[in-house]
Design an enzyme around this catalytic site. Structure first.
Site, short mmCIF file in Angstrom:
data_model
loop_
_atom_site.label_atom_id
_atom_site.label_comp_id
_atom_site.label_asym_id
_atom_site.label_seq_id
_atom_site.Cartn_x
_atom_site.Cartn_y
_atom_site.Cartn_z
N SER A 123 0.83 -1.21 0.00
CA SER A 123 0.00 0.00 0.00
C SER A 123 0.86 1.25 0.00
CB SER A 123 -0.89 -0.01 1.26
OG SER A 123 -1.48 1.24 1.47
N TYR A 148 -1.97 -0.25 11.17
CA TYR A 148 -2.21 -0.91 9.87
C TYR A 148 -1.06 -0.61 8.92
CZ TYR A 148 -3.52 -0.95 5.01
OH TYR A 148 -3.48 -1.11 3.65
N LYS A 152 2.05 -3.12 7.06
CA LYS A 152 2.44 -3.22 5.65
C LYS A 152 3.95 -3.03 5.50
CE LYS A 152 -1.48 -3.94 3.47
NZ LYS A 152 -1.74 -5.16 2.69
#
Ligand code: WQD
Length: 340
Positions: A123, A148, A152
């Site tokens: 992302s 979050y 990643k």
């Protein structure tokens, strides 16, 4: 190629499965259904005519994963992860356990059974607060603004270190900007549980009068209309980028990183007005305070994917808005999520 798709009943995952089938591959879906429904597979079958094998498992369950791999797969597309920014702040251990812990256990199995081609759903959030635009793949990953985002960054680091320790690996990280829209058939799409956190599904639900108005989080940003800029990219373009990557890079050892975006920035209010004009609907909105963790502006440099994968986004903002609205009206979006 027989491709294991983890998270293959999810929003991006289901579109990746369609794109892999259309590119002539044989996807096998593994998913724990923690954020998706089994009925998504009916949608995939109705679009492609092929019903991919499905294993209901958590990628961290090594025995179950080994069983699903069976006699072997030629590659893995790893999308299984939770992605709700706000929830990750409230429940960091669940996010680190589900996203990072399960990925480590999955990689142990892949290493043991000899799988060496992996495409990872990453992302743009790994860039952190942009220092320079457009964002290029050779820029260092930044400081994430939420757990979050850190998962990643950590998952990329785990895979890069594995590839460094064992040069037989081919690792590809696809850094999505903002995937939106749905397959043009209206048979698969984004089905958030409860109140959507992302912009396009919220706009769609306001247009459908499921919600009274769109909260616009911040109208005082240093942008052309005061609202934040993002690089929205059609989810089918993102999905086709995976099919390109798995085909072009399998066997290309080392770690390869590509942005999947359009290279164009759009403000929140520009997306709203495009949605209204494309679909002839109205989307009332109200200004709200800025959302913590949001950045003012981010968009992608896209030259590398064009050069190496012969991939570029083909669908424009109007296509994204049209397909999102078609999915919203299909009734499947409503039936697949508790709207209230
Ligand atoms: C876009 C813009 C909001 C909702 C996140 C993750 C990213 C990826 C995509 C998983 C922002 C504004 C939104 C609303 C609003 N997720 N907005 N009202 O935050 O850019 O990216 O989702 O892969 O990793 O970080 O996407 O759609 O949430 O927000 O004004 O009701 O729309 O403030 O400026 P975001 P988003």
């Amino acid at each position: 190629m027989r491709i294991l798709v983890t998270g293959g009943t999810g929003f991006v995952g289901s579109h990746v499965v369609v794109a892999l089938i259309e590119a002539g591959h044989e996807p096998v879906i593994v998913d724990n259904l923690s954020n998706s429904k089994l009925s998504v597979i009916d949608g995939i079958e109705s679009i492609t005519g092929f019903r991919p094998p499905f294993f209901h498992l958590d990628v961290g369950d090594q025995l179950a994963l080994r069983d699903a791999i069976g006699e072997g797969v030629d590659g893995v597309v790893h999308l299984a992860a939770w992605k709700a920014v706000g929830e990750s702040v409230a429940k960091p251990l669940r996010y680190y356990g589900n996203n990072v812990g399960a990925t480590v256990r999955m990689l142990e199995v892949l290493s043991e059974v000899g799988v060496r081609n992996l495409v990872f759903s990453s992302s743009a959030t790994v860039y952190g607060e942009p220092q320079e635009l457009p964002l290029r793949e050779d820029m260092a990953t930044g400081r994430a603004t939420n757990p979050y985002g850190w998962t990643k960054i950590m998952m990329e680091q785990v895979m890069a270190d594995l590839a460094f320790s064992d040069p037989s690996w081919s690792m590809t990280f696809l850094r999505y900007f903002n995937p939106v829209g749905a397959h043009e058939s209206g048979r698969i799409g984004e089905a958030p549980h409860g109140e959507p956190t992302n912009l396009m599904p919220y706009v769609s639900q306001v247009a459908a009068e499921i919600r009274p108005s769109l909260p616009v989080f911040g109208t005082d940003y240093p942008t052309r209309d005061g609202t934040p800029i993002r690089d929205y990219v059609h989810v089918m373009d993102v999905a086709e980028g995976h099919a390109r990557a798995i085909g072009a890079l399998s066997g290309e050892i080392g770690t390869h990183i590509y942005n999947l975006g359009t290279g164009r920035g759009t403000t929140v209010l520009e997306l709203v007005s495009e949605f209204e004009s494309t679909n002839q609907v109205s989307v009332p909105w109200q200004g709200h305070a800025r959302r913590p963790g949001d950045v003012a502006e981010t968009w992608a440099a896209v030259e590398r994917a064009e050069r190496d994968l012969d991939w570029r986004a083909k669908r424009d903002l109007s296509d994204m808005c049209r397909d999102a609205w078609h999915w919203q009206r299909s009734g499947l979006a409503a039936s697949r999520s508790d709207q209230h």
